[in-house]
Every structure is written in C-alpha cells, then in structure tokens.
Design a protein around this motif. Structure first.
Motif, PDB file in Angstrom:
ATOM      1  N   LEU A 287      16.458 -16.059  35.009  1.00 35.06           N
ATOM      2  CA  LEU A 287      16.788 -16.042  37.069  1.00 35.06           C
ATOM      3  C   LEU A 287      14.568 -17.153  37.084  1.00 35.06           C
ATOM      4  O   LEU A 287      15.152 -17.822  38.466  1.00 35.06           O
ATOM      5  CB  LEU A 287      16.353 -14.682  37.104  1.00 35.06           C
ATOM      6  N   ALA A 288      13.905 -16.427  36.553  1.00 37.04           N
ATOM      7  CA  ALA A 288      12.759 -17.127  37.175  1.00 37.04           C
ATOM      8  C   ALA A 288      12.470 -18.571  36.498  1.00 37.04           C
ATOM      9  O   ALA A 288      12.215 -19.440  37.315  1.00 37.04           O
ATOM     10  CB  ALA A 288      11.674 -16.044  36.396  1.00 37.04           C
ATOM     11  N   SER A 289      13.398 -18.845  35.997  1.00 38.89           N
ATOM     12  CA  SER A 289      14.013 -20.626  36.055  1.00 38.89           C
ATOM     13  C   SER A 289      14.972 -20.679  36.351  1.00 38.89           C
ATOM     14  O   SER A 289      14.916 -22.430  36.917  1.00 38.89           O
ATOM     15  CB  SER A 289      14.184 -20.678  34.325  1.00 38.89           C
ATOM     16  N   SER A 290      15.994 -20.183  37.424  1.00 43.64           N
ATOM     17  CA  SER A 290      17.098 -20.987  38.216  1.00 43.64           C
ATOM     18  C   SER A 290      16.034 -20.561  38.889  1.00 43.64           C
ATOM     19  O   SER A 290      16.653 -21.372  40.102  1.00 43.64           O
ATOM     20  CB  SER A 290      18.224 -19.647  38.080  1.00 43.64           C
ATOM     21  N   ILE A 291      15.479 -19.809  39.661  1.00 50.04           N
ATOM     22  CA  ILE A 291      14.869 -20.065  41.131  1.00 50.04           C
ATOM     23  C   ILE A 291      13.589 -19.966  41.266  1.00 50.04           C
ATOM     24  O   ILE A 291      12.245 -19.345  40.654  1.00 50.04           O
ATOM     25  CB  ILE A 291      15.346 -18.371  41.619  1.00 50.04           C
ATOM     26  N   PRO A 292      12.972 -21.258  41.678  1.00 55.31           N
ATOM     27  CA  PRO A 292      11.155 -21.572  41.085  1.00 55.31           C
ATOM     28  C   PRO A 292      10.475 -20.558  42.767  1.00 55.31           C
ATOM     29  O   PRO A 292       8.948 -20.589  41.553  1.00 55.31           O
ATOM     30  CB  PRO A 292      11.905 -23.003  41.293  1.00 55.31           C
ATOM     31  N   ALA A 293      10.881 -20.156  43.335  1.00 57.21           N
ATOM     32  CA  ALA A 293       9.845 -19.413  44.589  1.00 57.21           C
ATOM     33  C   ALA A 293      10.003 -18.586  43.712  1.00 57.21           C
ATOM     34  O   ALA A 293      10.929 -17.179  44.414  1.00 57.21           O
ATOM     35  CB  ALA A 293      10.027 -20.300  45.592  1.00 57.21           C
ATOM     36  N   GLU A 294       8.398 -17.583  43.904  1.00 57.62           N
ATOM     37  CA  GLU A 294       8.186 -16.131  43.270  1.00 57.62           C
ATOM     38  C   GLU A 294       8.785 -15.415  44.857  1.00 57.62           C
ATOM     39  O   GLU A 294       9.029 -14.514  44.248  1.00 57.62           O
ATOM     40  CB  GLU A 294       6.674 -16.282  43.236  1.00 57.62           C
ATOM     41  N   GLU A 295       9.038 -16.171  45.359  1.00 57.88           N
ATOM     42  CA  GLU A 295       9.207 -15.351  47.153  1.00 57.88           C
ATOM     43  C   GLU A 295      10.748 -15.183  46.983  1.00 57.88           C
ATOM     44  O   GLU A 295      10.910 -14.084  46.800  1.00 57.88           O
ATOM     45  CB  GLU A 295       8.810 -15.533  47.790  1.00 57.88           C
ATOM     46  N   ASP A 296      11.240 -15.908  46.576  1.00 62.07           N
ATOM     47  CA  ASP A 296      12.719 -16.052  46.717  1.00 62.07           C
ATOM     48  C   ASP A 296      13.327 -15.058  45.089  1.00 62.07           C
ATOM     49  O   ASP A 296      13.979 -14.608  44.856  1.00 62.07           O
ATOM     50  CB  ASP A 296      13.202 -17.878  46.322  1.00 62.07           C
ATOM     51  N   LEU A 297      12.013 -15.066  44.029  1.00 62.13           N
ATOM     52  CA  LEU A 297      12.905 -14.287  43.026  1.00 62.13           C
ATOM     53  C   LEU A 297      12.807 -12.856  43.100  1.00 62.13           C
ATOM     54  O   LEU A 297      13.462 -12.143  43.341  1.00 62.13           O
ATOM     55  CB  LEU A 297      12.040 -15.105  41.570  1.00 62.13           C
ATOM     56  N   THR A 298      12.063 -12.416  44.193  1.00 66.81           N
ATOM     57  CA  THR A 298      11.460 -11.297  44.119  1.00 66.81           C
ATOM     58  C   THR A 298      12.395 -10.361  45.331  1.00 66.81           C
ATOM     59  O   THR A 298      13.004  -9.391  45.110  1.00 66.81           O
ATOM     60  CB  THR A 298       9.614 -11.219  45.290  1.00 66.81           C
ATOM     61  N   ALA A 299      12.468 -11.603  46.683  1.00 65.05           N
ATOM     62  CA  ALA A 299      13.872 -10.960  46.930  1.00 65.05           C
ATOM     63  C   ALA A 299      14.757 -10.769  46.469  1.00 65.05           C
ATOM     64  O   ALA A 299      15.741  -9.466  47.529  1.00 65.05           O
ATOM     65  CB  ALA A 299      14.252 -11.870  48.099  1.00 65.05           C
ATOM     66  N   VAL A 300      15.891 -11.820  45.868  1.00 65.26           N
ATOM     67  CA  VAL A 300      16.865 -11.947  45.249  1.00 65.26           C
ATOM     68  C   VAL A 300      17.115 -10.434  44.588  1.00 65.26           C
ATOM     69  O   VAL A 300      18.019 -10.000  44.759  1.00 65.26           O
ATOM     70  CB  VAL A 300      16.712 -13.019  43.581  1.00 65.26           C
TER      71      VAL A 300
END
Length: 501
Positions: A287-300
């Motif tokens: 998922l981290a490779s698809s969602i670059p922003a760490e805050e967005d990854l944390t939210a998802v």
C-alpha cells in the motif's frame, strides 16, 4: 555457420564467400525500373531484381535456411506466421548487408583497374554441380537454361570474383606461404609475441560458493517479526479516477446516498484492483508504494470496517478506499508469507542478505586457512569446485580463452574487476577473502599456475586477429554514412510476412 530458428547466421563473416555460385532461377522477372529498393550504398540503390547481388544473396540465404523453415512449418499453426516472418526478415537483412559488402568491395577493385578474365569465369562455370551429368560438366545441361539466366550467372560469377579479389588482397587468401596467408594484412611477430605471452599464464582454483538464494527461513522469520507492520494485510476495495475533481464528485454522490460504493465501481480505472474493485496488493508495504503520503497511508489503514476514505492522491490517479474487513496480523509460519517476506528483503534490503553470507564466507575462509579447503567445505556443508586453469582476461576476449563456462558460480566474473584482482593476486595455495559475485558469495584458493607454450598460442592467434580485422571492417562499413538501410520498411511493404516455403 551455426544457425537458430530465428537467425540464419547472426554475424556476417565475409558472407559472400558462403554464396559461391548457388544457381537458383530468378526471384521474379521484374525489370529494374519497378524493382523494390531496400536501401542504398554510396547513392547506388540496392534492389530486389533478378541478377543483382542482393537478390542472389536472398536466394542463397533462403537455400541455406531450409532446415530452419522446416522447423517453423512443424510448429503449431498459430505460431508459424510470426516465426516465418522473423526468419525471412533475417534472411533479407543479412542479404542486404552482403550486398553492401559486394558494392563496396567491387567499387574498390574496379577503381584499381582489375577485372576477371573470361577464361576465369568459364573455369568457375564448369565446376557448378547444377550442370554436371555423369559426374562431369555437361554443355547440354548448361544450354538447358535460358540465355538470360546464363547471362545473369556470368554476371554473378564476375561480381563474386571481384569480391574475392578484394577479400584476398585485404584479409588474405586460403593459400599459404609457410604459416602466412598469401596477400592480406599481416600480424607483426612482436604483436603476436606480446598477445601470446599475455594469455600464456593460466591459474586454476578451488572454489566454494554460498548462494544468496539459500538465505535461511530462520533469518526471514526473524526479519518479519522485527517488521510486522510491513506485512499486516488489509481488506480494501478501491475506486480510482484519473481526474481529482471527478473523484471528488463520485465521493460526494456516495456520501449523499445517490449511488452506492459498488455502483461507483463502474467509474473506476482498475489500476489497483480486480474487476470487482478489490485491492490486488494489500500488505502495508505494498500500500505504501501506491499511497505516497504517509498521513494518507495511516488514514487508509486506520479505516473501520465499511468506512470510506476521502479522495487520496495515489501513485496513479486519485482513489477512494473502503475497508471491507479487519486487518490480518502476519503469521510467519505460513510458507507463502515467508516467501513474500524473502522477496521483500531481496528487493528492498538486499544488503542484509549479502552481509549474512559475507559473514559465513569470512568464517569459511578462516577455516580453509587453518584446516584446509576440503575440510572447510565439509564443515560448512558446501561443495568444493575445481576450476580449470584460465588466463586473466577481462571481458573474455577470444584471443586469451574464456573463464570456464561450466562453472556457473563464475557467471559474470569476466567483467568483475574485484574478482579478477583478488583471484589473480593470490600466491599459490593462498585463500582469498570473500568475494561478492552475482548471486553468490565465493571464496577461492589458488591451486596452480601453468604457462602454455607461446609458440602454440601464436599459431592460432594469427587467425584470431584476422577475424578481428574482418569484423572491424564489416562494422565500419555497415555503420558508414554511405549506407542507407531501409530493410525494415521495404521488407514489410514488399515481402509477405507469411510467405510460404
């Protein structure tokens, strides 16, 4: 000349010498005014017309490719057109290169004023098996072909003899005076001595290799436990659109109850999901490779079951995520997950694997010094590989011989300066420090140094250097500004891709 199913000779080595008067009736009775042009040399068109050097070369290559064509015809029907096209393309490409050589060499000889005598052409004709009857040349057989075919044959032989004159004068003929070819470029004795001495000393080794693919499961599991969060798996669906505004409009409709998430999947590009909208790669590191922003990854990854995210900028497009279920903590007893972790380490933390095997190889080298190489191999459960003697030869230049190809653990060694420097700096009986080479960490022990006779080396070097001269001349000619190569365009315009045999 070795052939494969796709290549009728991958390298032209004075290719016209292989076209020695193969007499096949004409390609077509096309006049030169309408003949397809495949390129030019020095402004002169290279045409596919009866009797031209290009057409003769095509016929010769077609004849020599019969076995390849038979293999193509034995393939499944759906494969035949593709491989037949590739085979014929190579035929026409090689024939074009041969025609360039013919034109260049013919021009050079004609400039000198030399030309074949009529008697010399006749001597060649009476040796053509096509005209034999009862084991001897037959005038009747010769006269059985048309006058135009006889004229074209004489022209072909005339051109061939001119080409041979150039080849013999520049590169040497098959006639020998002692050990030297008659005519042609000669190699100085000092040059041969120097090269022979460079390749005369050869070294043999014992080798032990530690394959990085054998990185143990215990290390993989330990890594996984230290990085559990990377391998937590999430159950997600996703809608992805290329335009951010459109993605926000779709999200608004979902939130307003105008459409369901499932309905909105019809708008989605399937960059990250299957046809049902389910995410394809849902480990956190994926998922981290698809969602670059760490805050967005944390939210998802923090979404509750059935909750929907806002519009998230992803690596490709703008996405809306929905949580379909609880996250699954990693179970490192699962074989498939261990394979996943190992793949992750190889791609993202490969230095860890190298350090592991470098440590083992360092201990092995120490044991080989104190206990002997054979004993160390038994102790570390690895095979002792005897490497045949070879010369120091960066790049595997043919004049020096190559690193033994049967020792697969030395793949890539010919261009690995670190290996060559360490291996050829050893004293007899000395053990090297660990060397990283391709997919292995190796340790070598010098087991012997031998010096071949330079006289024996020199006898084969002259031929090798002549081949280098020919290859260099071919490369220089075919890359010359005088060459206009339009084979690709002309082939697909004038030659049927599914041409039958």
């Amino acid at each position: 000349m070795k052939k494969t199913i796709l290549f009728v000779g991958s390298v032209i080595i004075l290719i016209l010498s292989a076209i020695t008067f193969i007499f096949i009736p004409a390609i077509a009775q096309t006049g030169t005014a309408n003949a397809p042009v495949f390129g030019k040399y020095d402004g002169k068109a290279i045409e596919l017309a009866q009797g031209t050097p290009f057409a003769n070369a095509v016929l010769s290559y077609e004849d020599s490719a019969k076995a390849d064509l038979a293999r193509v015809n034995a393939m499944p029907q759906e494969q035949q057109d593709y491989y037949r096209t590739m085979l014929y393309y190579q035929i026409y490409s090689n024939a074009f290169n041969a025609a360039v050589h013919n034109l260049a060499y013919t021009a050079a000889v004609k400039k000198s004023g030399w030309e074949p005598a009529t008697q010399q052409i006749a001597r060649e004709i009476v040796q053509i098996p096509r005209f034999f009857e009862n084991g001897a040349f037959s005038v009747r057989q010769y006269n059985s072909i048309s006058e135009s075919d006889r004229t074209n044959l004489k022209k072909s032989i005339y051109n061939q003899l001119i080409w041979e004159r150039f080849s013999d004068d520049v590169f040497g003929s098959n006639t020998k005076l002692g050990t030297e070819s008659l005519f042609g470029i000669k190699s100085a004795d000092a040059e041969l001595d120097f090269i022979a001495k460079q390749g005369a000393e050869k070294r043999s080794f014992d080798l032990a290799a530690f394959d990085k693919e054998s990185y143990p499961d215990t290390e993989v599991t330990a890594y996984g436990n230290e990085h559990k969060e990377l391998f937590t798996k999430f159950a997600l669906s996703v809608i992805t659109l290329d335009d951010e505004k459109e993605a926000k409009d779709v999200l608004a409709k979902i939130e307003n109850g105008e459409i369901s998430f499932a309905d909105a999947l019809s708008y989605s590009e399937k960059y990250y999901s299957n046809s049902e909208g389910k995410m394809n790669a849902t480990y956190r590191y994926q998922l981290a490779s698809s969602i670059p922003a760490e805050e967005d990854l944390t939210a998802v990854t923090a979404l509750a079951k059935d909750a929907t995210s806002g519009v998230v900028a992803t690596a490709r497009g703008f996405s809306i995520f929905r949580c379909d279920g609880d996250a699954v903590e990693p179970d490192f007893t699962d074989a498939a997950l261990k394979d996943t972790v190992k793949s992750y380490i190889k791609q993202n933390d490969s230095g860890l694997i190298e350090e592991y095997f470098l440590g083992i190889a360092k201990n092995f080298a120490a044991a080989a010094v104190t206990d002997g190489f054979e004993s160390a191999c038994k102790q570390f459960k690895t095979e002792r590989i005897a490497v045949p003697a070879f010369a120091l030869n960066y790049g595997n230049a043919s004049v020096y011989g190559s690193i033994p190809s049967e020792v697969t653990q030395l793949s890539g060694a010919a261009t690995n300066e670190n290996f060559l420097e360490k291996a050829f700096s050893l004293k007899n009986g000395e053990v090297s420090q660990p060397i990283l080479l391709g997919n292995n960490v190796i340790v070598v022990k010098l087991t012997g140094v031998q010096t071949d006779s330079t006289a024996e080396n020199k006898s084969s070097l002259a031929s090798d250097l002549s081949n280098y001269d020919q290859s260099a001349a071919q490369y220089a000619l075919l890359t010359s500004d005088k060459v206009e190569n339009n084979v690709s365009q002309a082939f697909f315009k004038y030659v049927s891709p599914s041409r039958s045999n």
